[in-house]
Design a protein around this motif. Sequence first.
Motif, PDB file in Angstrom:
ATOM      1  N   GLN A   8     -15.249  -5.948 -33.055  1.00 32.41           N
ATOM      2  CA  GLN A   8     -14.537  -4.731 -33.836  1.00 32.41           C
ATOM      3  C   GLN A   8     -14.162  -5.419 -35.071  1.00 32.41           C
ATOM      4  O   GLN A   8     -14.244  -3.951 -36.027  1.00 32.41           O
ATOM      5  N   GLY A   9     -15.296  -5.995 -35.918  1.00 31.80           N
ATOM      6  CA  GLY A   9     -14.990  -6.175 -37.409  1.00 31.80           C
ATOM      7  C   GLY A   9     -13.746  -6.963 -38.214  1.00 31.80           C
ATOM      8  O   GLY A   9     -13.476  -7.100 -38.955  1.00 31.80           O
ATOM      9  N   ARG A  10     -12.696  -7.712 -36.941  1.00 30.08           N
ATOM     10  CA  ARG A  10     -11.240  -8.681 -36.962  1.00 30.08           C
ATOM     11  C   ARG A  10     -11.538  -9.859 -36.651  1.00 30.08           C
ATOM     12  O   ARG A  10     -12.585 -10.144 -35.943  1.00 30.08           O
ATOM     13  N   ARG A  11     -10.510 -10.664 -37.230  1.00 33.92           N
ATOM     14  CA  ARG A  11     -10.824 -12.075 -37.416  1.00 33.92           C
ATOM     15  C   ARG A  11      -9.587 -12.461 -36.218  1.00 33.92           C
ATOM     16  O   ARG A  11      -8.036 -11.967 -37.065  1.00 33.92           O
ATOM     17  N   PHE A  12      -9.764 -12.946 -35.756  1.00 32.01           N
ATOM     18  CA  PHE A  12      -8.349 -13.030 -34.641  1.00 32.01           C
ATOM     19  C   PHE A  12      -8.372 -14.729 -35.033  1.00 32.01           C
ATOM     20  O   PHE A  12      -9.294 -15.358 -34.110  1.00 32.01           O
ATOM     21  N   ARG A  13      -7.622 -16.048 -35.290  1.00 29.99           N
ATOM     22  CA  ARG A  13      -7.221 -16.790 -35.311  1.00 29.99           C
ATOM     23  C   ARG A  13      -6.061 -17.415 -34.411  1.00 29.99           C
ATOM     24  O   ARG A  13      -5.546 -17.240 -35.038  1.00 29.99           O
ATOM     25  N   PRO A  14      -6.810 -17.715 -33.716  1.00 34.51           N
ATOM     26  CA  PRO A  14      -5.613 -18.900 -32.779  1.00 34.51           C
ATOM     27  C   PRO A  14      -5.236 -19.804 -33.362  1.00 34.51           C
ATOM     28  O   PRO A  14      -5.437 -20.749 -34.281  1.00 34.51           O
ATOM     29  N   LEU A  15      -3.683 -19.870 -33.645  1.00 31.44           N
ATOM     30  CA  LEU A  15      -3.041 -21.154 -33.762  1.00 31.44           C
ATOM     31  C   LEU A  15      -2.192 -22.341 -33.394  1.00 31.44           C
ATOM     32  O   LEU A  15      -2.225 -23.299 -33.438  1.00 31.44           O
ATOM     33  N   ARG A  16      -1.883 -22.083 -32.482  1.00 34.46           N
ATOM     34  CA  ARG A  16      -1.505 -23.133 -31.385  1.00 34.46           C
ATOM     35  C   ARG A  16      -0.770 -21.707 -30.013  1.00 34.46           C
ATOM     36  O   ARG A  16      -0.442 -21.173 -29.399  1.00 34.46           O
ATOM     37  N   GLU A  17      -0.802 -22.629 -28.709  1.00 33.47           N
ATOM     38  CA  GLU A  17      -0.465 -22.657 -28.106  1.00 33.47           C
ATOM     39  C   GLU A  17       0.842 -22.860 -27.256  1.00 33.47           C
ATOM     40  O   GLU A  17       1.832 -23.684 -27.843  1.00 33.47           O
ATOM     41  N   VAL A  18       1.641 -21.852 -27.243  1.00 33.91           N
ATOM     42  CA  VAL A  18       3.189 -22.692 -26.818  1.00 33.91           C
ATOM     43  C   VAL A  18       3.443 -22.225 -25.750  1.00 33.91           C
ATOM     44  O   VAL A  18       3.307 -22.046 -24.908  1.00 33.91           O
ATOM     45  N   GLY A  19       4.347 -23.109 -25.145  1.00 34.48           N
ATOM     46  CA  GLY A  19       5.372 -22.923 -23.777  1.00 34.48           C
ATOM     47  C   GLY A  19       6.112 -21.089 -24.016  1.00 34.48           C
ATOM     48  O   GLY A  19       6.319 -20.832 -23.990  1.00 34.48           O
ATOM     49  N   ALA A  20       6.768 -21.276 -22.640  1.00 35.70           N
ATOM     50  CA  ALA A  20       7.561 -20.034 -22.180  1.00 35.70           C
ATOM     51  C   ALA A  20       8.809 -20.015 -23.105  1.00 35.70           C
ATOM     52  O   ALA A  20       8.852 -18.749 -23.333  1.00 35.70           O
ATOM     53  N   GLU A  21       9.218 -20.865 -23.253  1.00 36.02           N
ATOM     54  CA  GLU A  21      10.706 -20.592 -23.828  1.00 36.02           C
ATOM     55  C   GLU A  21      10.109 -20.212 -25.212  1.00 36.02           C
ATOM     56  O   GLU A  21      10.727 -19.347 -25.476  1.00 36.02           O
ATOM     57  N   ALA A  22       9.406 -20.763 -25.864  1.00 41.22           N
ATOM     58  CA  ALA A  22       8.692 -20.127 -27.253  1.00 41.22           C
ATOM     59  C   ALA A  22       8.527 -18.815 -26.732  1.00 41.22           C
ATOM     60  O   ALA A  22       8.264 -17.711 -27.806  1.00 41.22           O
ATOM     61  N   ALA A  23       7.662 -18.164 -25.968  1.00 40.41           N
ATOM     62  CA  ALA A  23       6.909 -16.733 -25.893  1.00 40.41           C
ATOM     63  C   ALA A  23       8.733 -16.306 -25.347  1.00 40.41           C
ATOM     64  O   ALA A  23       7.872 -14.855 -25.852  1.00 40.41           O
ATOM     65  N   ARG A  24       9.385 -16.785 -25.078  1.00 40.86           N
ATOM     66  CA  ARG A  24      10.872 -16.276 -24.926  1.00 40.86           C
ATOM     67  C   ARG A  24      11.047 -15.718 -26.237  1.00 40.86           C
ATOM     68  O   ARG A  24      12.135 -14.172 -26.177  1.00 40.86           O
ATOM     69  N   LYS A  25      11.393 -16.965 -27.500  1.00 39.55           N
ATOM     70  CA  LYS A  25      11.512 -16.000 -28.567  1.00 39.55           C
ATOM     71  C   LYS A  25      11.115 -14.984 -29.011  1.00 39.55           C
ATOM     72  O   LYS A  25      11.777 -14.997 -30.495  1.00 39.55           O
ATOM     73  N   LEU A  26       9.699 -14.839 -29.183  1.00 38.27           N
ATOM     74  CA  LEU A  26       8.179 -14.456 -29.781  1.00 38.27           C
ATOM     75  C   LEU A  26       8.932 -12.892 -29.274  1.00 38.27           C
ATOM     76  O   LEU A  26       9.472 -12.180 -30.217  1.00 38.27           O
ATOM     77  N   LEU A  27       9.143 -13.078 -27.861  1.00 36.80           N
ATOM     78  CA  LEU A  27       9.798 -11.467 -26.679  1.00 36.80           C
ATOM     79  C   LEU A  27      11.417 -11.178 -28.203  1.00 36.80           C
ATOM     80  O   LEU A  27      11.142  -9.996 -28.409  1.00 36.80           O
ATOM     81  N   GLU A  28      12.083 -11.989 -27.959  1.00 34.83           N
ATOM     82  CA  GLU A  28      13.571 -12.064 -28.355  1.00 34.83           C
ATOM     83  C   GLU A  28      14.022 -11.085 -29.589  1.00 34.83           C
ATOM     84  O   GLU A  28      14.099  -9.900 -30.423  1.00 34.83           O
ATOM     85  N   ALA A  29      12.074 -11.787 -30.757  1.00 29.96           N
ATOM     86  CA  ALA A  29      12.236 -11.658 -32.069  1.00 29.96           C
ATOM     87  C   ALA A  29      11.189  -9.982 -32.030  1.00 29.96           C
ATOM     88  O   ALA A  29      12.038  -9.135 -32.591  1.00 29.96           O
TER      89      ALA A  29
END
Length: 178
Positions: free
Chosen positions: A149-170
């Motif tokens: 689609q002409g966009r760039r997606f750059r993975p930075l890192r994989e994180v676990g469940a606790e970090a995912a929860r913090k992303l959700l809370e933010a």
Amino acid sequence: MQLDSIPAFNHGADRGTVNVVVETPKGSRHKYKYQPTLQAMTLDKVLPQGHVFPFDFGFIPETLCEDGDPLDVLVLLDDAVFPGCVVKCRLVGAIEATQTVDRRTFRNDRLVATPVRSVDFAEVRQLRDLNPGLRGQIRQFFVSYNAAQGRRFRPLREVGAEAARKLLEAAIRTKAGS
């Protein structure tokens, strides 16, 4: 009730689980998107030949991210469900990433979750519990899906469940402040 106003977190016996609204089912070339103003799923785009969603893809209600959309989540379901289905899930991790669109770069993380009711993914509690090859395929899907689609997606890192929860809370705080 509008799909985007369903609570993000479940309470009571299901405390700690999240609600995911599936927009696009596994195996689909059609990318659906929930439109709150219509209170309906709409066809957002059609992926090129050879591209299909590897798992169900949707969002967590009551969230808002830098791209102006709710927080994206890939749900590792045994089989595809229909657009608009609400799936009770456990967060297992996230792919933290940046996305570049029209020379504007912003964070556009992808949470990864497993359904509470699963056979194939019942034992998965952290992203690292998945086969490294599968994790690589998931990252590559997002890279190639965006590149088409002409966009760039750059993975930075994989994180676990606790970090995912913090992303959700933010993302919940961002939505509440908007």
